[in-house]
Scaffold this active site. Structure first.
Site, PDB file in Angstrom:
ATOM      1  N   ARG A  87       0.746  -1.074  -0.093  1.00 40.02           N
ATOM      2  CA  ARG A  87      -0.040  -0.027   0.066  1.00 40.02           C
ATOM      3  C   ARG A  87       0.751   1.379   0.032  1.00 40.02           C
ATOM      4  O   ARG A  87       2.053   1.280   0.427  1.00 40.02           O
ATOM      5  CB  ARG A  87      -0.819   0.056   1.157  1.00 40.02           C
ATOM      6  CG  ARG A  87      -2.085  -0.918   1.093  1.00 40.02           C
ATOM      7  CD  ARG A  87      -3.044  -0.715   2.478  1.00 40.02           C
ATOM      8  NE  ARG A  87      -2.349  -1.019   3.563  1.00 40.02           N
ATOM      9  CZ  ARG A  87      -1.610  -0.326   4.438  1.00 40.02           C
ATOM     10  NH1 ARG A  87      -1.647   0.804   4.426  1.00 40.02           N
ATOM     11  NH2 ARG A  87      -1.112  -1.028   5.362  1.00 40.02           N
ATOM     12  N   TYR A 216      -1.723  -3.536  -6.698  1.00 40.39           N
ATOM     13  CA  TYR A 216      -1.206  -4.418  -5.652  1.00 40.39           C
ATOM     14  C   TYR A 216      -2.188  -4.206  -4.473  1.00 40.39           C
ATOM     15  O   TYR A 216      -2.577  -3.100  -4.085  1.00 40.39           O
ATOM     16  CB  TYR A 216       0.139  -4.106  -5.094  1.00 40.39           C
ATOM     17  CG  TYR A 216       0.782  -5.178  -4.277  1.00 40.39           C
ATOM     18  CD1 TYR A 216       1.365  -6.468  -4.791  1.00 40.39           C
ATOM     19  CD2 TYR A 216       0.514  -4.949  -2.844  1.00 40.39           C
ATOM     20  CE1 TYR A 216       1.749  -7.164  -4.036  1.00 40.39           C
ATOM     21  CE2 TYR A 216       0.840  -6.234  -2.145  1.00 40.39           C
ATOM     22  CZ  TYR A 216       1.670  -7.205  -2.616  1.00 40.39           C
ATOM     23  OH  TYR A 216       1.939  -8.529  -1.975  1.00 40.39           O
ATOM     24  N   GLY A 217      -2.818  -5.418  -3.919  1.00 39.83           N
ATOM     25  CA  GLY A 217      -3.464  -5.355  -2.505  1.00 39.83           C
ATOM     26  C   GLY A 217      -4.560  -4.440  -2.582  1.00 39.83           C
ATOM     27  O   GLY A 217      -5.388  -3.915  -3.132  1.00 39.83           O
ATOM     28  N   GLY A 218      -4.273  -3.710  -1.313  1.00 39.36           N
ATOM     29  CA  GLY A 218      -5.187  -2.904  -0.756  1.00 39.36           C
ATOM     30  C   GLY A 218      -5.231  -1.412  -1.766  1.00 39.36           C
ATOM     31  O   GLY A 218      -6.223  -0.776  -1.776  1.00 39.36           O
ATOM     32  N   LYS A 225      -9.704  -2.470   1.822  1.00 40.56           N
ATOM     33  CA  LYS A 225      -9.381  -1.268   2.635  1.00 40.56           C
ATOM     34  C   LYS A 225     -10.041  -0.076   2.099  1.00 40.56           C
ATOM     35  O   LYS A 225     -10.708   0.689   3.012  1.00 40.56           O
ATOM     36  CB  LYS A 225      -8.069  -0.995   2.577  1.00 40.56           C
ATOM     37  CG  LYS A 225      -6.942  -2.145   3.142  1.00 40.56           C
ATOM     38  CD  LYS A 225      -7.473  -2.420   4.679  1.00 40.56           C
ATOM     39  CE  LYS A 225      -7.204  -3.735   5.207  1.00 40.56           C
ATOM     40  NZ  LYS A 225      -5.686  -4.181   5.405  1.00 40.56           N
ATOM     41  N   HIS A 245     -10.458  -2.336  11.671  1.00 40.61           N
ATOM     42  CA  HIS A 245      -9.321  -2.941  10.978  1.00 40.61           C
ATOM     43  C   HIS A 245      -8.893  -4.346  12.017  1.00 40.61           C
ATOM     44  O   HIS A 245      -8.283  -4.403  12.794  1.00 40.61           O
ATOM     45  CB  HIS A 245      -8.003  -2.454  10.779  1.00 40.61           C
ATOM     46  CG  HIS A 245      -6.793  -3.061  10.151  1.00 40.61           C
ATOM     47  ND1 HIS A 245      -5.659  -2.512  10.150  1.00 40.61           N
ATOM     48  CD2 HIS A 245      -7.024  -4.237   9.161  1.00 40.61           C
ATOM     49  CE1 HIS A 245      -4.798  -3.492   9.357  1.00 40.61           C
ATOM     50  NE2 HIS A 245      -5.694  -4.126   8.823  1.00 40.61           N
ATOM     51  N   SER A 267      -1.430  -3.449  10.385  1.00 48.47           N
ATOM     52  CA  SER A 267      -0.918  -4.495   9.360  1.00 48.47           C
ATOM     53  C   SER A 267       0.419  -5.033   9.605  1.00 48.47           C
ATOM     54  O   SER A 267       1.245  -4.594  10.251  1.00 48.47           O
ATOM     55  CB  SER A 267      -0.801  -3.586   8.060  1.00 48.47           C
ATOM     56  OG  SER A 267      -1.758  -2.764   7.674  1.00 48.47           O
ATOM     57  N   CYS A 269       0.775  -7.158  11.968  1.00 50.77           N
ATOM     58  CA  CYS A 269       1.119  -7.484  13.442  1.00 50.77           C
ATOM     59  C   CYS A 269       0.246  -8.421  13.883  1.00 50.77           C
ATOM     60  O   CYS A 269       0.128  -8.528  15.320  1.00 50.77           O
ATOM     61  CB  CYS A 269       0.789  -5.991  14.222  1.00 50.77           C
ATOM     62  SG  CYS A 269       1.861  -4.802  13.559  1.00 50.77           S
ATOM     63  N   GLY A 270      -0.321  -9.531  12.964  1.00 52.32           N
ATOM     64  CA  GLY A 270      -0.727 -10.616  13.692  1.00 52.32           C
ATOM     65  C   GLY A 270      -2.123 -10.921  13.819  1.00 52.32           C
ATOM     66  O   GLY A 270      -2.618 -11.940  14.414  1.00 52.32           O
ATOM     67  N   THR A 272      -4.073 -12.174  11.181  1.00 56.33           N
ATOM     68  CA  THR A 272      -4.329 -13.406  10.613  1.00 56.33           C
ATOM     69  C   THR A 272      -3.990 -14.627  11.351  1.00 56.33           C
ATOM     70  O   THR A 272      -4.472 -15.646  11.569  1.00 56.33           O
ATOM     71  CB  THR A 272      -3.689 -13.654   9.100  1.00 56.33           C
ATOM     72  OG1 THR A 272      -4.394 -12.387   8.321  1.00 56.33           O
ATOM     73  CG2 THR A 272      -4.067 -15.150   8.643  1.00 56.33           C
ATOM     74  N   ASP A 294      -9.176  -9.614   9.044  1.00 53.11           N
ATOM     75  CA  ASP A 294      -8.678  -8.263   8.720  1.00 53.11           C
ATOM     76  C   ASP A 294      -9.626  -7.195   9.000  1.00 53.11           C
ATOM     77  O   ASP A 294      -9.349  -6.159   9.446  1.00 53.11           O
ATOM     78  CB  ASP A 294      -8.382  -8.352   7.413  1.00 53.11           C
ATOM     79  CG  ASP A 294      -7.436  -7.128   6.925  1.00 53.11           C
ATOM     80  OD1 ASP A 294      -6.330  -7.168   7.622  1.00 53.11           O
ATOM     81  OD2 ASP A 294      -7.580  -6.215   6.093  1.00 53.11           O
ATOM     82  N   SER A 385       4.901 -10.243   0.623  1.00 57.15           N
ATOM     83  CA  SER A 385       4.439 -11.141  -0.157  1.00 57.15           C
ATOM     84  C   SER A 385       2.991 -11.951   0.341  1.00 57.15           C
ATOM     85  O   SER A 385       3.145 -11.790   1.694  1.00 57.15           O
ATOM     86  CB  SER A 385       5.286 -12.325  -0.726  1.00 57.15           C
ATOM     87  OG  SER A 385       5.750 -12.973   0.251  1.00 57.15           O
ATOM     88  N   ARG A 386       2.162 -12.223  -0.521  1.00 59.79           N
ATOM     89  CA  ARG A 386       0.781 -12.545   0.004  1.00 59.79           C
ATOM     90  C   ARG A 386       0.143 -13.811  -0.455  1.00 59.79           C
ATOM     91  O   ARG A 386       0.703 -14.223  -1.561  1.00 59.79           O
ATOM     92  CB  ARG A 386      -0.058 -11.449  -0.131  1.00 59.79           C
ATOM     93  CG  ARG A 386       0.349  -9.884   0.687  1.00 59.79           C
ATOM     94  CD  ARG A 386      -0.433  -9.826   1.868  1.00 59.79           C
ATOM     95  NE  ARG A 386       0.087  -8.478   2.332  1.00 59.79           N
ATOM     96  CZ  ARG A 386      -0.442  -8.217   3.740  1.00 59.79           C
ATOM     97  NH1 ARG A 386      -1.453  -8.968   4.151  1.00 59.79           N
ATOM     98  NH2 ARG A 386       0.008  -7.144   4.315  1.00 59.79           N
ATOM     99  N   GLY A 511       0.357 -19.615  19.109  1.00 59.25           N
ATOM    100  CA  GLY A 511      -0.090 -20.452  19.747  1.00 59.25           C
ATOM    101  C   GLY A 511      -0.134 -20.339  21.016  1.00 59.25           C
ATOM    102  O   GLY A 511      -1.296 -20.349  21.874  1.00 59.25           O
ATOM    103  N   ASN A 513      -0.186 -17.458  22.510  1.00 56.96           N
ATOM    104  CA  ASN A 513      -1.092 -16.378  22.928  1.00 56.96           C
ATOM    105  C   ASN A 513      -2.428 -16.845  23.561  1.00 56.96           C
ATOM    106  O   ASN A 513      -3.109 -16.067  24.144  1.00 56.96           O
ATOM    107  CB  ASN A 513      -1.524 -15.504  21.667  1.00 56.96           C
ATOM    108  CG  ASN A 513      -0.013 -14.955  21.343  1.00 56.96           C
ATOM    109  OD1 ASN A 513       0.964 -14.673  21.946  1.00 56.96           O
ATOM    110  ND2 ASN A 513       0.098 -14.686  19.833  1.00 56.96           N
TER     111      ASN A 513
END
Ligand code: GTP
Ligand code: SPV
Ligand code: MN
Length: 616
Positions: A87, A216-218, A225, A245, A267, A269-270, A272, A294, A385-386, A511, A513
């Protein structure tokens, strides 16, 4: 425009007739086509036959590379332009009539200026290309809260991604019906992928998005987004709901009790990973079900609880770091019908990225299509990469992921990537204090957006790049929600990313967490203790279930430690941030900050030596 490199039509790319008689939609498509001048217009119906056709076309023209179809059926690799890998926040604009409406945290352009500037770029920009008409719904097809959008795009890659990420095709046209003009008008042209000619413009008053110069993406998948956060947040303010978000998960106890939680992390930061968490052995019988990874649309239900809907239908997830130990659920979700973007490829047509399982392959083709050998200083996969995977692939997909009303939320979690200051977990004293947590969240920047990585910045509610209006008004909107929610969720702050002196993460994360999530669930259900600190509630020794956790007690102490000097700096930083947002930052939040600062002062001046809480 560079027509030489533009692929010609193949069999899979023939013009089609409009799939609707809706005059608002057909007139708009014609108008946009007159401006962009595509060679042909292809209306997308979302069918399987169409997926096949478009995929074949994308392969024939080199947009997609087939992966090993035995091992990864329906999976393809796409390589974006190396200047177009994330982005672009500095090129993203909120185009409200006044600058003040967009607020100081957004880039602003006057709507007429933006339309004029981009019209010039769009003029003739699709010559030699196809314009795909991509109708889609954000949210379950039957939900009264869902929003219809139509994206016009010259990118077959975008059309195929939208097919995974949204409810795309005829169903969206049916939902729109023959007469309604209530749809988001999204225009996307890849242009010449020149960062100098790249703009992502939002027109909340017109329910319109114009994106130029990125594939690309967003920047390009306009339902995500652009619509589901920036435009939706604007609508949410006026209509009394929240577009956030946030991931949404359901945690099920061994005796079948379900608790739903929503969590906002910036973004990369965990989200997914947290949404797909597999609890460790110690938590035998516990399960985490994914509702969304997301975006969450939050509304108050008739029963006075806060309900969350995931408007998306797929995952546009970060590839690097995804492994069978960090996120086995994601790995299972990307075994079929998945589009990979900017990952590395093995010689036998498999995908690879840093942090994947197994030995590092000796030879690879890197994300730019260049030969790569083990030991190279460069990354084989791009850090942003996604994978784009249908949520239906997720073995732990919640059975309520498609529910028109969504799921009732018991806890809201805010969290960022912070090497210091923020402890593993903290519970707010009340709603206002929880909103303060969200409003002052800080996090290190990541590769999800172009720019420097690893710089701490304020990212309120993880929405800094995604808010469609004035940040101070957004804070007010959050505060005002309290009056509407009879049973408000409890609010927490977490940090999985605290580091030790050697720069190593002190908490194992992923895990593990679950240990924190369990305390959060029990707190939300008012059945576990906590200790009051000046900054919120923390677990008492013994409250966090640490059994079976294979790390020294000191590590846990380091993760949960509260340091008054660090907090004073944090509160000062929040004050500076509030100043940048102008005079409208709600008084409640200003006073909250002052109260917290005053607490530090009183501990320092009158109290005995402050004993930071320990959790072990
Ligand atoms: P966006 O899709 O950009 O919004 O990202 P996200 O918030 O969904 O982040 P994601 O779950 O993809 O994680 C991003 C990165 O953080 C990956 O490299 C993960 O491996 C890493 N990560 C996720 N959870 C943890 C954790 O608990 N501890 C640590 N140390 N790293 C984590
Ligand atoms: C993010 O950056 O938060 C993402 C990826 O989820 S993108 O769709 O590019 O915004
Ligand atoms: Mn995101």
């Amino acid at each position: 425009m560079t027509t030489a490199t533009v692929p010609s039509a193949t069999q899979g790319d023939v013009a089609s007739k409009p799939l609707t008689t809706n005059p608002h939609l057909t007139a708009w498509v014609e108008q946009m086509a007159r401006m962009c001048q595509p060679d042909r217009i292809v209306w997308c119906d979302g069918s399987e036959a169409e997926r096949k056709r478009l995929t074949e076309h994308a392969v024939a023209t080199g947009t997609l590379l087939p992966l090993d179809q035995k091992k990864l059926p329906g999976c393809y690799l796409h390589r974006s332009n190396p200047n177009d890998v994330a982005r672009v926040e500095h090129l993203t604009f909120i185009c409200t009539p006044t600058k003040d409406e967009a607020g100081p945290s957004n880039n602003w352009m006057a709507p007429e200026d933006a339309y004029k500037k981009l019209s010039e770029l769009y003029a003739g920009s699709m010559k030699g290309r196809t314009m795909y008409v991509v109708p889609y719904v954000m949210g379950p097809l039957e939900s009264p809260f869902s929003k219809v959008g139509v994206e016009l795009t010259d990118s077959v890659y975008v059309a195929l991604n939208m097919r995974i990420m949204t409810r795309m095709g005829q169903g969206a046209l049916d939902r729109l019906g023959p007469e309604s003009d209530d749809f988001n008008k999204g225009l996307h042209c890849t242009g010449d992928v020149n960062p100098e000619r790249r703009f992502i413009c939002h027109f909340p008053q017109d329910n319109a998005i114009w994106s130029f110069g990125s594939g690309y993406g967003g920047n390009a998948l306009l339902g995500k987004k652009c619509l589901a956060l920036r435009i939706a947040s604007y609508l949410g303010r006026d209509e009394g709901w929240l577009a956030e978000h946030m991931l949404i998960l359901g945690v099920e106890s061994p005796d079948g009790e379900m608790t739903y939680v929503a969590a906002a992390f910036p973004s990369q930061c965990g989200k997914t990973n947290f949404a797909m968490m597999i609890p460790p052995k110690r938590f035998k019988g516990w399960k985490v079900w994914t509702v969304g990874d997301d975006i969450a649309w939050l509304r108050v239900g008739d029963d006075g609880r806060l309900y969350a809907v995931n408007p998306e239908a797929g995952y546009f997830g970060v590839a690097p770091g995804t492994s069978s130990s960090s996120n086995p659920t994601a790995l299972k979700s990307i075994q079929r019908d998945t589009l990979f973007t900017n990952v590395a490829m093995t010689s036998d047509g498999d995908v690879w990225w840093e942090g994947k399982d197994g030995d590092i392959p000796a030879e690879l083709t890197d994300w730019q299509g260049r030969p790569w050998s083990r030991g190279s200083m460069e990354k084989a996969a791009h850090p942003n990469s996604r994978f784009t995977a249908p949520m239906k692939n997720n073995p732990y997909l919640s059975k309520f992921a498609d529910d028109p009303q969504g799921v009732p939320i018991s806890a809201i979690i805010f969290g960022g990537r912070r090497a210091d200051t923020i402890p593993l977990v903290l519970q707010s004293f009340n709603w206002t204090h929880g909103v303060y947590f969200g409003a002052t969240m800080g996090s290190e920047t990541t590769a999800a957006a172009t720019g420097k990585v690893g710089v701490v910045r304020r990212d309120p509610f993880a929405m800094l790049p995604f808010l469609g209006y004035n940040m101070a008004d957004y804070f007010k909107h959050w505060l005002s929600m309290q009056a509407k929610i009879q049973y408000p969720p409890k609010i927490f702050l977490v940090n999985w990313f605290r580091k030790d002196r050697n720069g190593k993460f002190v908490w194992p994360g992923f895990g593990e967490n679950m240990r924190v999530l369990k305390w959060i669930v029990d707190r939300a259900r008012l059945r576990v203790g906590g200790r009051e600190t000046p900054f919120g509630w923390v677990p008492r020794p013994g409250d966090l279930d640490l059994s079976g956790l294979d790390i020294p007690t000191e590590r846990v102490e380091e993760a949960t430690h509260i340091d008054l000097d660090e907090w004073r700096r944090e509160l000062e930083g929040a004050g500076e941030f509030f100043t940048t947002l102008g005079a409208n930052v709600p008084k409640e939040l200003q006073m909250q900050r002052e109260l917290l600062l005053a607490r530090i002062e009183s501990i320092r001046t009158s109290g005995p030596q402050y004993h930071p809480p320990t959790t072990t």
